[in-house]
Write a protein that holds these residues in place. Structure first.
Motif, PDB file in Angstrom:
ATOM      1  N   SER A 148      -4.803   0.910  -3.077  1.00 37.95           N
ATOM      2  CA  SER A 148      -3.565   0.172  -2.791  1.00 37.95           C
ATOM      3  C   SER A 148      -3.378  -0.870  -3.889  1.00 37.95           C
ATOM      4  O   SER A 148      -4.357  -1.333  -4.486  1.00 37.95           O
ATOM      5  N   PRO A 149      -2.137  -1.262  -4.158  1.00 36.91           N
ATOM      6  CA  PRO A 149      -1.924  -2.252  -5.227  1.00 36.91           C
ATOM      7  C   PRO A 149      -2.761  -3.515  -5.015  1.00 36.91           C
ATOM      8  O   PRO A 149      -3.463  -3.961  -5.935  1.00 36.91           O
TER       9      PRO A 149
ATOM     10  N   PHE B 168      -2.473   5.401  -3.641  1.00 42.82           N
ATOM     11  CA  PHE B 168      -2.936   5.146  -2.275  1.00 42.82           C
ATOM     12  C   PHE B 168      -2.567   6.311  -1.353  1.00 42.82           C
ATOM     13  O   PHE B 168      -3.402   6.818  -0.599  1.00 42.82           O
ATOM     14  N   LEU B 169      -1.343   6.760  -1.442  1.00 42.32           N
ATOM     15  CA  LEU B 169      -0.893   7.828  -0.551  1.00 42.32           C
ATOM     16  C   LEU B 169      -1.579   9.155  -0.889  1.00 42.32           C
ATOM     17  O   LEU B 169      -2.021   9.880   0.001  1.00 42.32           O
TER      18      LEU B 169
ATOM     19  N   ALA C 125      -3.807  12.115  -7.943  1.00 42.87           N
ATOM     20  CA  ALA C 125      -2.947  10.980  -7.602  1.00 42.87           C
ATOM     21  C   ALA C 125      -1.479  11.388  -7.524  1.00 42.87           C
ATOM     22  O   ALA C 125      -0.654  10.616  -7.050  1.00 42.87           O
ATOM     23  N   SER C 126      -1.181  12.582  -7.978  1.00 47.44           N
ATOM     24  CA  SER C 126       0.214  13.024  -8.001  1.00 47.44           C
ATOM     25  C   SER C 126       0.543  13.927  -6.815  1.00 47.44           C
ATOM     26  O   SER C 126       1.584  14.588  -6.817  1.00 47.44           O
ATOM     27  N   ARG C 127      -0.325  13.963  -5.836  1.00 43.83           N
ATOM     28  CA  ARG C 127      -0.089  14.863  -4.699  1.00 43.83           C
ATOM     29  C   ARG C 127       1.241  14.546  -4.004  1.00 43.83           C
ATOM     30  O   ARG C 127       2.010  15.438  -3.677  1.00 43.83           O
TER      31      ARG C 127
ATOM     32  N   SER D 270       0.822  -1.227   0.000  1.00 44.57           N
ATOM     33  CA  SER D 270       0.000   0.000   0.000  1.00 44.57           C
ATOM     34  C   SER D 270       0.847   1.264   0.000  1.00 44.57           C
ATOM     35  O   SER D 270       0.660   2.152  -0.824  1.00 44.57           O
ATOM     36  N   ASP D 271       1.778   1.333   0.940  1.00 41.95           N
ATOM     37  CA  ASP D 271       2.553   2.559   1.099  1.00 41.95           C
ATOM     38  C   ASP D 271       3.521   2.806  -0.048  1.00 41.95           C
ATOM     39  O   ASP D 271       4.182   3.841  -0.090  1.00 41.95           O
TER      40      ASP D 271
END
Lengths: 420, 219, 448
Positions: free
Chosen positions: C75-76, C65-66, C386-388, C59-60
């Motif tokens: 998460s994958p 996910f993040l 998603a790019s945060r 996940s991380d």
């Protein structure tokens, strides 16, 4: 009748000092040598950034703002694509074609060199010009131009209808077809690739995609009813209208003929099918399993199966022998008659057979220098630059066209000079 | 009770061994055969040095980046796996049984070590369950069997601890220990516990691709 | 559910995905999924699915996910749960809705960046599994419109942007003219048989960033490299069919690229600064064709620049002064380990280099790779969200310039810089090198 570009086989060493041409010329960029070895042409860039062409020391008269793609025809005529800044044309022996195009490229010659064609673009439409005569019909797109062996016909994959980018639905309905001398097949396909002519130029076959998933081969516009997972470039059997093509079924490749499965074995990969000139034998480059390459002749694998890749599959003119270039661990070698040459080279060019098939030569590069390999024996000299070797019709002599230290040499050597 | 003991240490024991070894053998056999049949290309990329480098980083605590970041999990995970391997194989009582049956023996654990390991394994199971039930990203991918597997481990270890200290009711604990141990062993090939073997296969392929083809570290 | 995740749930209809769904029957879906499982996947997929202990460690690793505040769906393993798990467990009950969801996840919520592989104790390759989902979606005709259009362009003209043969040649001539302003006499050799190197690029270069070709030409000329470009199809090394799941077209593209090099008989191929193209020719397309490794050696531009600097063929005149940071592109770092060579170049050419954290193999994906940016405007908002973490990572460096040797990363980070209002500019490595290296006043090729 074998066509041999060289008339005089009694010259020992003909030289042309290209450095001497330089004079005020700034820099020589690209050198081409005629098939008979008598003409040397070079593109050079002069100080004012204009590019010009010089043949045997004589600069061509016609002045164009840009020239490129100097290529000799098989009958030793030099052609160059040229632009005056407004339009493009083809210069043949310093004489421009009458036709002018918004763009012109991809010069192609017939086997005897008498016929020349190119692809052109005029106002966003595309076509082919053969011997200075453009097709009557033009298309929104074109690719894969081919010429029949006698040079009388040309064909290509063409885009029939204009679509806007992003219109995936129109594309999937099929906007591609093939055109022969500008006459388009009645049926459209999602894709058309690699059209090929039969020997007499009466038939054209091509690999086609019927929808996103079904591939097959179309011959003169009529496609094989059986779809495959994929197909590669088809090939006509000389003297017949039979068409063979590598096809993929069940994740493996095999050979199909006229729509039916032809070979029994399947391969991880199979491509470049080549018939012997008399059409009696069919060879192809194959990978019997992943990463292992070999050659299959009439569906029988060569005993030589350890190559990382194989290219340059060539039949001898009388059809008895096959040669190719094998690659292993970044080195290349000549392979023929199910054996591998002991010389491993930096690069090997496609092999050349003597007309009777008894001798085999190839241009090779070893340690950065070029030389000739004849029947497994290296020529005693090496050069900065070299062109493909040419055999005489009797298979007794070989012409070596080479460049070293700015001097061009045309050597005619007897084949026995390699071993003495 | 005695009959149950005879059953548990006799036919059931052999059955569980058969299921474990047979099940894993068949799985591996199928895996290799199917790979050979359908994805033979994978063999072309295997690289021993890459595998050794990668395994070395993943087989030792804090050898990989993720282990250094997830310190508690790494500690618990390693203690758990070491305990789970050492306890059944080197416990004095187990070795004694093997000696009595087949006449072979090896080093055994002594003193407080089995107890400490058992407590560690039990704590790790509780930690895993806690982690699975409290972290949303893990809960999201958890199936009922994922919650059941730590219980499968807790049973034999807890009852073993109980029986070895002769706490009240230990005969029942003893028989439960044997049966649940056999259940755990038998379950390995049929559940995610098979990662104990399959995990090496996936690691071997990934580390070969990373080390050789991609010249990059996978840890 | 958090607010950000809710925003992404407002899915803008993608006609490529929606149009085919209407006609999709459950039995067709079942047949295609079954066909992929039966004939195209094997024990690798099964072993991955069985070995995963659902530990969540992946996940991380995932920027989706993040960036989506740890929403488990991103998460994958969570993405696998919503796609392949369903396909494998409930193959009889997979509906068009499932396929829509799977397509959106596989094409637009996973960059196939393989970062999670590094975080899995078993090395499970989620990118491969997402590729399987994409393959199924392709076979069902459910692909994002923009990506599919790119695959069509590849199939028709063997490049990803509908560039016609004359347009390619014209661009090269035009770039030659431009380069001559800076280096008189420079020539870009098209179709030079037997050159040492074939240089290949991706279609956005002739379309939008032709100056990169001119810069490459300056570099080649200064270094005295005997190089060429093909004038035929095969000049484009990119491969979006690899990402749409159209393996057959992927193979055809890779074959065309290598056969152009074989026809020119070059010693090796040098690729421009593109990551996914490298993956295609070095790792994916070649394998589909049966070559263990490329039949003609292929090196990425980073490796080439490194060789030129180490051998002294190019030298640095004056280092770049502004503080720079470096984004490691997934496909050439996790895909080829070129991170140290890239740093060597930067240290040679730049005065002030600030590392991003994390970096090298552990760098976060730019969010554009894996074909995600090629899915186009309908998914741009989600890509930006998603790019945060990527934006935070870049911002924290405090650098003025981000260098990244990959087209997708370049476009993705450019979008991020604008979206998150980060006052930085982005450059390719060749931008930096042509700015800082020694250049003779008159062009000198290797002549003959």
């Amino acid at each position: 009748m074998l066509i041999n570009p060289v008339e005089d086989w009694n010259v020992d060493d003909r030289q042309e000092n290209i450095h001497a041409w330089l004079g005020d010329l700034e820099r020589i960029e690209e050198i081409q040598v005629s098939p008979d070895g008598d003409k040397v042409a070079a593109l050079f860039v002069s100080a004012d950034d204009t590019t010009r062409i010089c043949v045997n020391g004589h600069i061509w008269e016609h002045d164009f703002t840009r020239i490129w793609y100097p290529r000799f025809s098989p009958d030793n005529r030099l052609t160059v694509l040229a632009s005056d800044g407004e339009s493009w044309t083809l210069l043949v022996e310093d004489q421009p074609w009458e036709s002018r195009f918004d763009y012109a490229w991809n010069t192609v010659f017939s086997k005897d060199g008498k016929h020349i064609s190119l692809v052109f673009q005029n106002q966003g439409t595309y076509g082919i010009a053969l011997n200075d005569r453009p097709w009557d019909t033009v298309f929104p797109g074109i690719g894969h131009m081919v010429m029949s062996q006698d040079g009388s016909k040309t064909a290509a994959a063409v885009q029939v209808d204009r679509i806007i980018e992003g219109d995936i639905f129109a594309f999937q309905k099929g906007v591609f077809s093939a055109a022969l001398d500008g006459h388009v097949w009645p049926q459209n396909f999602v894709n058309v690739w690699d059209p090929v002519f039969n020997c007499d130029g009466t038939g054209v076959a091509a690999a086609v995609r019927l929808n996103l998933y079904d591939y097959t081969v179309a011959v003169n516009g009529i496609f094989w009813p059986r779809p495959f997972e994929c197909v590669w470039k088809p090939c006509f059997q000389p003297g017949t209208l039979n068409v063979v093509a590598p096809v993929r079924l069940g994740q493996r490749w095999t050979m199909a003929r006229n729509g039916d499965l032809f070979w029994k074995n399947t391969y991880f990969q199979l491509w470049h099918p080549e018939f012997s000139p008399d059409g009696s034998r069919l060879a192809a480059i194959v990978a019997p399993s992943f990463g292992t390459w070999s050659i299959s002749v009439d569906d029988r694998l060569w005993n030589l199966r350890h190559f990382d890749a194989i290219t340059g599959l060539t039949f001898s003119p009388e059809g008895s022998r096959i040669a190719a270039v094998g690659m292993n661990n970044g080195k290349q070698t000549l392979i023929y008659d199910e054996t591998s040459c002991r010389h491993f080279c930096d690069r090997v060019w496609p092999p050349v057979f003597s007309p009777d098939g008894r001798h085999l030569a190839a241009k090779i590069q070893i340690n950065g220098r070029y030389t000739i390999l004849l029947d497994g024996t290296l020529w005693k000299s090496d050069y900065e630059t070299l062109w493909d070797p040419v055999f005489d019709n009797k298979g007794e002599k070989l012409m070596i066209r080479a460049l070293d230290q700015g001097v061009y040499h045309k050597h005619i050597v007897a084949l026995n000079a390699f071993t003495t | 009770m005695h009959n149950l003991y005879i059953l548990a240490t006799g036919p059931l024991l052999y059955l569980s061994f058969a299921l474990f070894f047979g099940g894993m053998f068949i799985q591996i056999l199928f895996l290799v055969i199917e790979t050979y049949r359908k994805e033979r290309f994978m063999f072309s990329f295997l690289s021993l040095s890459s595998v050794l480098m990668s395994v070395a980083h993943w087989l030792f605590p804090f050898g990989s980046t993720v282990m250094r970041r997830e310190k508690t999990l790494t500690l618990m995970g390693f203690g758990f796996h070491i305990g789970l391997f050492i306890l059944p194989v080197f416990l004095f009582d187990h070795v004694l049984l093997i000696y009595e049956s087949w006449g072979v023996y090896w080093l055994t654990l002594s003193g407080m070590v089995p107890d400490v390991l058992s407590v560690f394994v039990l704590s790790a199971c509780v930690y895993f369950l806690f982690r699975r039930s409290t972290k949303p990203e893990i809960r999201y991918i958890s199936t009922p069997i994922d919650y059941l597997i730590p219980l499968l481990v807790i049973f034999p270890v807890a009852t073993g601890l109980w029986a070895s200290h002769r706490l009240p009711g230990y005969p029942i604990a003893h028989i439960t220990h044997i049966l649940s141990g056999e259940l755990l062993l038998s379950a390995i090939p049929f559940t995610r516990l098979s990662h104990m073997v399959l995990g090496f296969f996936t690691r071997v392929y990934t580390s070969s691709e990373f080390g050789r083809t991609r010249a990059a570290h996978d840890w | 559910m958090n607010q950000q995740a809710q925003i992404t749930d407002k899915y803008e209809l993608d006609r490529g995905i929606e149009n085919h769904l209407e006609h999709l029957k459950p039995e067709t879906i079942r047949a295609e999924i079954d066909a992929v499982f039966r004939s195209e996947t094997g024990s690798r997929l099964k072993a991955y699915m069985k070995t995963c202990v659902h530990c969540g460690l992946c996940s991380d690793a995932c920027h989706f996910f993040l960036s989506f505040d740890r929403d488990p769906r991103y998460s994958p393993a969570g993405k696998i749960r919503q796609t392949l798990w369903e396909f494998m467990k409930n193959i009889r009950h997979i509906t068009a809705d499932h396929i829509r969801k799977a397509a959106i996840i596989a094409y637009t919520e996973c960059n196939l960046c393989r970062r999670c592989v590094l975080y899995c104790p078993f090395g499970i390759d989620t990118a491969y599994m997402m590729g399987v989902v994409r393959r199924i979606c392709h076979r069902l005709g459910v692909t994002p419109l923009y990506l599919q259009d790119t695959a069509h362009s590849h199939s028709a003209f063997m490049n990803q942007m509908w560039v016609k043969e004359d347009e390619w040649i014209d661009t090269i001539h035009w770039q030659e003219d431009d380069a001559r302003d800076e280096m008189p006499g420079l020539r870009i050799p098209l179709e030079k048989q037997g050159a040492d190197i074939m240089y290949s690029v991706i279609a956005p270069e002739p379309r939008f960033q032709a100056d990169l070709i001119y810069k490459a030409a300056i570099l080649m000329t200064v270094a005295g490299v005997n190089w060429t470009l093909p004038a035929t199809p095969g000049w484009d090394n990119s491969d979006m069919a690899m990402y749409s799941g159209d393996d057959e077209i992927m193979g055809r593209i890779t074959r065309t690229h290598f056969e152009a090099a074989e026809r020119l008989n070059v010693k090796k191929i040098v690729m421009g600064e593109c990551g996914h193209a490298f993956r295609s020719v070095y790792d994916t397309g070649n394998r589909w064709l049966g070559w263990t490794f490329p039949p003609i050696p292929v090196i990425h531009a980073i490796e080439f620049y490194y060789d030129l600097l180490v051998s002294g063929k190019i030298t640095i005149r004056e280092k770049f002064k502004d503080p720079v940071t470096f984004h490691d592109p997934c496909n050439i770092v996790r895909g080829r380990g070129l991170h140290e060579k890239a740093r060597y170049i930067i240290h040679m050419a730049c005065e002030n280099f600030i590392e991003m954290t994390p970096n090298r193999e552990h760098n976060f994906c730019c969010g554009a790779g894996g074909g995600v940016i090629n899915c186009g405007p309908p998914f741009k908002n989600k890509r930006m969200q998603a790019s945060r973490v990527k934006a935070d990572q870049i911002r924290k460096t405090g650098a003025k310039v981000v260098i990244t040797p990959c087209h997708n990363c370049h476009s993705g980070i450019d979008d991020i810089l604008h979206h998150y209002k980060i006052p930085m500019t982005i450059k390719f490595m060749v931008d930096i090198l042509t700015l800082t290296m020694n250049k003779p006043v008159n062009g000198t090729g290797d002549g003959l």
